[in-house]
Design an enzyme around this catalytic site. Structure first.
Site, PDB file in Angstrom:
ATOM      1  N   ILE A 120      42.534  33.573   3.921  1.00 41.60           N
ATOM      2  CA  ILE A 120      43.387  34.715   4.246  1.00 41.60           C
ATOM      3  C   ILE A 120      44.667  34.559   3.427  1.00 41.60           C
ATOM      4  O   ILE A 120      45.059  33.448   3.074  1.00 41.60           O
ATOM      5  CB  ILE A 120      43.691  34.836   5.760  1.00 41.60           C
ATOM      6  CG1 ILE A 120      44.200  33.521   6.341  1.00 41.60           C
ATOM      7  CG2 ILE A 120      42.472  35.313   6.515  1.00 41.60           C
ATOM      8  CD1 ILE A 120      44.522  33.607   7.833  1.00 41.60           C
ATOM      9  N   ASP A 121      45.285  35.678   3.088  1.00 44.17           N
ATOM     10  CA  ASP A 121      46.436  35.653   2.179  1.00 44.17           C
ATOM     11  C   ASP A 121      47.599  34.854   2.757  1.00 44.17           C
ATOM     12  O   ASP A 121      47.709  34.675   3.971  1.00 44.17           O
ATOM     13  CB  ASP A 121      46.909  37.093   1.902  1.00 44.17           C
ATOM     14  CG  ASP A 121      45.858  37.918   1.190  1.00 44.17           C
ATOM     15  OD1 ASP A 121      45.033  37.331   0.477  1.00 44.17           O
ATOM     16  OD2 ASP A 121      45.858  39.157   1.368  1.00 44.17           O
ATOM     17  N   LYS A 122      48.468  34.413   1.878  1.00 44.43           N
ATOM     18  CA  LYS A 122      49.626  33.606   2.254  1.00 44.43           C
ATOM     19  C   LYS A 122      50.404  34.232   3.411  1.00 44.43           C
ATOM     20  O   LYS A 122      50.733  33.565   4.396  1.00 44.43           O
ATOM     21  CB  LYS A 122      50.549  33.434   1.040  1.00 44.43           C
ATOM     22  CG  LYS A 122      51.854  32.719   1.355  1.00 44.43           C
ATOM     23  CD  LYS A 122      52.808  32.761   0.173  1.00 44.43           C
ATOM     24  CE  LYS A 122      54.169  32.193   0.547  1.00 44.43           C
ATOM     25  NZ  LYS A 122      55.158  32.343  -0.556  1.00 44.43           N
TER      26      LYS A 122
END
Length: 286
Positions: A120-122
């Site tokens: 999952i994105d930062k």
């Protein structure tokens, strides 16, 4: 020169190209170029030497992580907003992988992404499943490929909806105009996102989203594509948005078949405080 090379070398960023020029790794007609602003002239012979990068290797770091579930095969964690999942250029340490390696033993030959089967994105928070051995990794990766697992997100997005539910089917690939972005493109990879409207406020809506596929930035790009970008998204959303530290997107529910016992495992986690406080504020204003 840097502008020209940026258009020619898809795998390098503008800053990486500028560093190559400053380090005299770009030659024009056999002579090193030292200025990024040097003009490109017709019939110039340009040579770019790209030095081999020092290999990144994830090392254990004592970083606190919230473990939701753990056994001999899998570990489920609640990744905080602002944490990168695994080491990469620009993020060599302080990632979730560094924290996991300190917390437990991961038997995986991948030295950069040990145990990682999805990301999952930062600036997206929420649940992530990590394999602790090859048996678990192969099983979880197959479930992702077969679309037999469950991944549901909460998002605050711009605008209101007439419909209560919807399905977005639009192929995704790298943007032809900005290499940092993904986009809906004709020759992109098949991507499907389901959404359900949970609440509507003035100018914003709360959605539950279910991933059928798991492409890079899928929810963020699909929501922008239908005219409802995720609030706070610095890459795909408008500047006039809700104050925060990135997109209001949270991986709330995760389900999968246990690799060894074949039991169905399902976990849910509440969004972070900033997400909940923003919802309270939207409700009170509405």
């Amino acid at each position: 020169m840097d502008t020209y090379l940026n258009g020619e070398l898809d795998d390098l960023t503008r800053s990486q190209i500028q560093k190559l020029i400053k380090d005299q790794n770009v030659l024009v007609n056999g002579q090193p170029v030292s200025k990024t602003g040097q003009k490109v002239v017709a019939n110039d012979k340009i040579t770019v030497n790209i030095p081999e990068e020092e290999p990144i290797k994830a090392v254990p770091e004592n970083i606190p992580i919230e473990v939701v579930y753990e056994d001999q095969d899998v570990i489920v964690v609640n990744k905080p907003q602002g944490m990168v999942v695994h080491p990469a250029a620009g993020h060599p340490d302080k990632t979730l992988v560094n924290a996991i390696l300190y917390h437990c033993q991961i038997n995986d030959d991948d030295v950069i992404r040990p145990g990682i089967v999805h990301r999952i994105d930062k600036d997206t928070s929420g649940l992530l499943m990590i394999a602790k051995n090859n048996l678990a990794k192969q099983s979880l990766m197959k479930q992702l490929k077969d679309k037999s697992n469950l991944r549901e997100y909460l998002a605050i997005v711009h605008g209101n909806f007439k419909e209560k539910k919807g399905k977005i089917t639009a192929p995704l690939g790298r943007s032809k105009f900005d290499r940092k972005k993904q986009a809906v493109v004709e020759d992109g990879r098949h991507a499907v996102t389901h959404f359900e409207v949970l609440e509507q406020f003035e100018d914003y809506s709360l959605l539950k989203l279910k991933l059928e596929t798991g492409r890079t930035h899928q929810i963020r790009v699909h929501m922008q594509y239908i005219g409802h970008p995720v609030a706070g998204d610095p890459l795909y959303g408008p500047k006039n948005t809700l104050p925060g530290k990135g997109q209001f997107l949270h991986a709330q529910t995760l389900g999968f078949e246990h690799p060894r016992t074949h039991e169905w495992m399902q976990f849910s986690i509440e969004p972070p405080k900033i997400f909940q406080d923003t919802l309270k504020q939207l409700r009170s204003q509405h």
